[in-house]
Motif scaffolding. Sequence first.
Motif, PDB file in Angstrom:
ATOM      1  N   LEU A 292       0.828  -1.205   0.000  1.00 36.69           N
ATOM      2  CA  LEU A 292       0.000   0.000   0.000  1.00 36.69           C
ATOM      3  C   LEU A 292       0.863   1.257   0.000  1.00 36.69           C
ATOM      4  O   LEU A 292       0.568   2.227  -0.702  1.00 36.69           O
ATOM      5  CB  LEU A 292      -0.922   0.010   1.227  1.00 36.69           C
ATOM      6  CG  LEU A 292      -2.151  -0.907   1.154  1.00 36.69           C
ATOM      7  CD1 LEU A 292      -2.904  -0.887   2.471  1.00 36.69           C
ATOM      8  CD2 LEU A 292      -3.089  -0.451   0.033  1.00 36.69           C
ATOM      9  N   LEU A 293       1.940   1.236   0.803  1.00 35.28           N
ATOM     10  CA  LEU A 293       2.843   2.391   0.830  1.00 35.28           C
ATOM     11  C   LEU A 293       3.485   2.611  -0.539  1.00 35.28           C
ATOM     12  O   LEU A 293       3.604   3.754  -1.008  1.00 35.28           O
ATOM     13  CB  LEU A 293       3.934   2.171   1.892  1.00 35.28           C
ATOM     14  CG  LEU A 293       3.485   2.314   3.353  1.00 35.28           C
ATOM     15  CD1 LEU A 293       4.617   1.918   4.295  1.00 35.28           C
ATOM     16  CD2 LEU A 293       3.038   3.739   3.650  1.00 35.28           C
ATOM     17  N   GLU A 294       3.905   1.500  -1.183  1.00 35.82           N
ATOM     18  CA  GLU A 294       4.501   1.603  -2.517  1.00 35.82           C
ATOM     19  C   GLU A 294       3.492   2.161  -3.528  1.00 35.82           C
ATOM     20  O   GLU A 294       3.834   2.987  -4.379  1.00 35.82           O
ATOM     21  CB  GLU A 294       5.001   0.234  -2.972  1.00 35.82           C
ATOM     22  CG  GLU A 294       6.230  -0.255  -2.200  1.00 35.82           C
ATOM     23  CD  GLU A 294       6.615  -1.678  -2.563  1.00 35.82           C
ATOM     24  OE1 GLU A 294       5.905  -2.290  -3.386  1.00 35.82           O
ATOM     25  OE2 GLU A 294       7.615  -2.175  -2.022  1.00 35.82           O
ATOM     26  N   GLN A 295       2.237   1.705  -3.433  1.00 35.26           N
ATOM     27  CA  GLN A 295       1.202   2.194  -4.339  1.00 35.26           C
ATOM     28  C   GLN A 295       0.939   3.685  -4.123  1.00 35.26           C
ATOM     29  O   GLN A 295       0.762   4.443  -5.088  1.00 35.26           O
ATOM     30  CB  GLN A 295      -0.094   1.403  -4.140  1.00 35.26           C
ATOM     31  CG  GLN A 295      -0.009  -0.027  -4.666  1.00 35.26           C
ATOM     32  CD  GLN A 295      -1.234  -0.838  -4.337  1.00 35.26           C
ATOM     33  OE1 GLN A 295      -2.153  -0.369  -3.667  1.00 35.26           O
ATOM     34  NE2 GLN A 295      -1.271  -2.084  -4.778  1.00 35.26           N
ATOM     35  N   LYS A 296       0.914   4.117  -2.848  1.00 37.43           N
ATOM     36  CA  LYS A 296       0.717   5.536  -2.565  1.00 37.43           C
ATOM     37  C   LYS A 296       1.865   6.371  -3.124  1.00 37.43           C
ATOM     38  O   LYS A 296       1.646   7.441  -3.693  1.00 37.43           O
ATOM     39  CB  LYS A 296       0.606   5.754  -1.050  1.00 37.43           C
ATOM     40  CG  LYS A 296      -0.727   5.313  -0.470  1.00 37.43           C
ATOM     41  CD  LYS A 296      -0.785   5.572   1.026  1.00 37.43           C
ATOM     42  CE  LYS A 296      -2.123   5.130   1.616  1.00 37.43           C
ATOM     43  NZ  LYS A 296      -2.170   5.337   3.089  1.00 37.43           N
TER      44      LYS A 296
END
Length: 196
Positions: free
Chosen positions: A108-112
């Motif tokens: 999720l952090l990478e996607q953000k």
Amino acid sequence: TGAISSLQRQMEIQESKLRRIRSEKEMLQKQLREQEVQLQAVSDKFCSLTEEQKQEEIMVMMEEENRSLQQVVMEQESQLAEQNKLISELQETISQLRAEVVTTRLQLLEQKQAKKEIQSQAEALQHKELQTRVALERISTKFERYRSKIIQATFSVEGIHEPQGELTDEQVLEAMQKLFNERTEFHHMLKSKGSR
């Protein structure tokens, strides 16, 4: 976020199972200790009997009770072994679920971060597009002014008919070419007559 919530719910269920099994394990261990105390009490009682009291009926009763207690102890030990195995499996499952939660959060952090980068690139492209449009408008304005001056210079010459309506680029080029040809012919004519 839904995946993390699902994983956390699974982890809570597994941890609840683990607590219940540990409670059952403690209860079985308590029962086992009680049975061992009873077994020891029976054994002590048997040892304290006098030779006259050690009759055959008491011996048979004691042996049967002893076997019964041993059977109970064996069953409880087997249950404890199964509970320990299940606890190990549940602990392993919980560890896997925790690892999945961590992995999902990292994703999720990478996607953000990727979304922020894309938004930043989109904003840069929009800014560049705006600059290009401004530059294009400036060039178009200059071109129109230059074209107007060419038209004005071309059709202000004597002998060139005033244009009727909007002129195309081809018509302007034809008029300029005609003017150029006439000037060239006039120049040759003067040169042939010896005039500077």
